[in-house]
Design a protein around this motif. Structure first.
Motif, PDB file in Angstrom:
ATOM      1  N   ASP A 172       0.831  -1.203   0.000  1.00 61.73           N
ATOM      2  CA  ASP A 172       0.000   0.000   0.000  1.00 61.73           C
ATOM      3  C   ASP A 172       0.869   1.257   0.000  1.00 61.73           C
ATOM      4  O   ASP A 172       0.508   2.273  -0.606  1.00 61.73           O
ATOM      5  CB  ASP A 172      -0.994   0.021   1.165  1.00 61.73           C
ATOM      6  N   PHE A 175       1.707   1.678  -3.502  1.00 57.76           N
ATOM      7  CA  PHE A 175       0.504   2.186  -4.169  1.00 57.76           C
ATOM      8  C   PHE A 175       0.356   3.693  -3.922  1.00 57.76           C
ATOM      9  O   PHE A 175       0.104   4.465  -4.857  1.00 57.76           O
ATOM     10  CB  PHE A 175      -0.735   1.438  -3.646  1.00 57.76           C
ATOM     11  N   VAL A 176       0.502   4.106  -2.669  1.00 58.48           N
ATOM     12  CA  VAL A 176       0.258   5.517  -2.315  1.00 58.48           C
ATOM     13  C   VAL A 176       1.280   6.445  -2.980  1.00 58.48           C
ATOM     14  O   VAL A 176       0.952   7.578  -3.347  1.00 58.48           O
ATOM     15  CB  VAL A 176       0.199   5.708  -0.779  1.00 58.48           C
ATOM     16  N   ILE A 221     -11.502   5.753  -5.304  1.00 58.47           N
ATOM     17  CA  ILE A 221     -10.325   5.203  -4.607  1.00 58.47           C
ATOM     18  C   ILE A 221     -10.337   5.615  -3.133  1.00 58.47           C
ATOM     19  O   ILE A 221     -10.075   4.799  -2.240  1.00 58.47           O
ATOM     20  CB  ILE A 221      -9.026   5.667  -5.314  1.00 58.47           C
ATOM     21  N   GLU A 222     -10.676   6.868  -2.879  1.00 65.70           N
ATOM     22  CA  GLU A 222     -10.695   7.335  -1.483  1.00 65.70           C
ATOM     23  C   GLU A 222     -11.890   6.768  -0.717  1.00 65.70           C
ATOM     24  O   GLU A 222     -11.765   6.378   0.438  1.00 65.70           O
ATOM     25  CB  GLU A 222     -10.703   8.867  -1.430  1.00 65.70           C
ATOM     26  N   TYR A 240     -11.354   3.128   0.703  1.00 70.27           N
ATOM     27  CA  TYR A 240     -10.660   2.975   1.989  1.00 70.27           C
ATOM     28  C   TYR A 240     -11.467   3.594   3.131  1.00 70.27           C
ATOM     29  O   TYR A 240     -11.458   3.081   4.239  1.00 70.27           O
ATOM     30  CB  TYR A 240      -9.247   3.552   1.908  1.00 70.27           C
ATOM     31  N   TRP A 291      -8.117   6.205   7.710  1.00 66.07           N
ATOM     32  CA  TRP A 291      -9.019   6.369   6.557  1.00 66.07           C
ATOM     33  C   TRP A 291     -10.499   6.428   6.963  1.00 66.07           C
ATOM     34  O   TRP A 291     -11.347   6.786   6.158  1.00 66.07           O
ATOM     35  CB  TRP A 291      -8.803   5.241   5.556  1.00 66.07           C
ATOM     36  N   GLU A 319      -9.624  -2.748  -6.168  1.00 64.74           N
ATOM     37  CA  GLU A 319      -9.653  -2.712  -4.708  1.00 64.74           C
ATOM     38  C   GLU A 319      -9.847  -4.115  -4.120  1.00 64.74           C
ATOM     39  O   GLU A 319      -9.171  -4.511  -3.182  1.00 64.74           O
ATOM     40  CB  GLU A 319     -10.765  -1.774  -4.208  1.00 64.74           C
ATOM     41  N   PHE A 365      -6.730  -6.053  -4.543  1.00 63.69           N
ATOM     42  CA  PHE A 365      -5.642  -5.595  -3.667  1.00 63.69           C
ATOM     43  C   PHE A 365      -5.757  -6.249  -2.286  1.00 63.69           C
ATOM     44  O   PHE A 365      -4.769  -6.716  -1.719  1.00 63.69           O
ATOM     45  CB  PHE A 365      -5.674  -4.061  -3.555  1.00 63.69           C
TER      46      PHE A 365
HETATM   47  C1  HMH Z   1      -5.410   0.123  -2.461  1.00 65.71           C
HETATM   48  N1  HMH Z   1      -6.831   2.088  -2.240  1.00 65.71           N
HETATM   49  C2  HMH Z   1      -5.717   1.453  -1.885  1.00 65.71           C
HETATM   50  N2  HMH Z   1      -4.854   2.002  -1.016  1.00 65.71           N
HETATM   51  C3  HMH Z   1      -5.099   3.213  -0.489  1.00 65.71           C
HETATM   52  N3  HMH Z   1      -4.214   3.752   0.397  1.00 65.71           N
HETATM   53  C4  HMH Z   1      -6.237   3.903  -0.857  1.00 65.71           C
HETATM   54  C5  HMH Z   1      -7.105   3.308  -1.743  1.00 65.71           C
HETATM   55  C6  HMH Z   1      -6.432   5.275  -0.280  1.00 65.71           C
HETATM   56  O1  HMH Z   1      -7.517   5.830  -0.250  1.00 65.71           O
END
Ligand code: HMH
Length: 219
Positions: free
Chosen positions: A56, A59-60, A140-141, A144, A165, A207, A210
């Motif tokens: 992650d 990813f970020v 995406i936000e 989480y 989050w 998502e 992941f």
């Molecule tokens: C996979 N999706 C993933 N990681 C994150 N940190 C976020 C979204 C953030 O919103």
């Protein structure tokens, strides 16, 4: 001859709430996962959690680049919200480094396949029309925000992650992203609206993948 008016159902606007309603099953799969359930129960295995943490972070890093590039396409009226997101990401990247140090994790790790796929997706997005970018950023936000919130109060050490989050300020930020996406979706062509729908579905799928990627970790 006067043409009959189109029924309203055919003129229905696509917006963020409509996407969540239409694809509730896909969204549920993106935000409810045994990984999160087991954080809540305190039974997630360290190798699963640590894999998530390192991947992650990677990813970020790419997500931050994407948000920065979104400023290239966004109307100036959207700058405040996007830049508040970047401000939070500055803190988040440093926080990830602290968490990795505490756990003695090497952030200089190769991306797994799903992480690579998600990062490639974000990379390509910034060449797409802005409504797609705004929809993806919101999705995406939200993933989480809801994912970490839904299980309820988590035990230590996972509560710190859930709160990052799941906190109410983050929820407010996601609502502002939704308003911005809705604003541009409303004026978008039918083609761009349907592309935004496909973008949303891609976010939901990535998502879910992941979480599964981290859950599968055995070392
Ligand atoms: C996979 N999706 C993933 N990681 C994150 N940190 C976020 C979204 C953030 O919103």
């Amino acid at each position: 001859m006067i043409e009959a008016r189109k029924p309203y159902s055919l003129l229905k606007l696509m917006n963020c709430q409509e996407l969540l309603k239409k694809y509730s099953q896909q969204w549920q799969a993106a935000t409810v996962h045994p990984f999160l359930d087991e954080c809540k129960l305190g039974t997630i295995k360290p190798q699963q959690f640590n894999t998530w943490l390192v991947q992650d972070y990677l990813f970020v890093v790419e997500f931050t680049r994407m948000v920065g590039r979104i400023l290239t396409s966004a109307p100036t009226s959207h700058f405040d919200v996007i830049m508040s997101g970047l401000n939070a990401l500055q803190d988040e990247l440093n926080w990830f480094k602290d968490k990795a140090t505490e756990r003695q994790l090497d952030l200089n790790t190769k991306k797994q396949l799903t992480c690579t796929e998600y990062c490639d997706f974000m990379n390509k997005l910034t060449e797409m029309p802005y409504p797609l970018q705004a929809t993806a950023l919101w999705g995406i936000e939200l993933a989480y925000n809801q994912g970490w919130q839904l299980p309820g109060e988590m035990p230590q050490p996972y509560n710190e992650f859930a709160n990052r989050w799941g906190n109410p300020e983050f929820t407010d930020y996601v609502k502002l992203l939704e308003a911005q996406a809705d604003e541009v979706l409303q004026d978008a062509s039918k083609i761009v609206q349907s592309q935004s729908e496909a973008t949303f579905l891609n976010v939901a799928r990535l998502e879910k993948d992941f979480w599964q990627m981290a859950y599968n970790a055995t070392n």
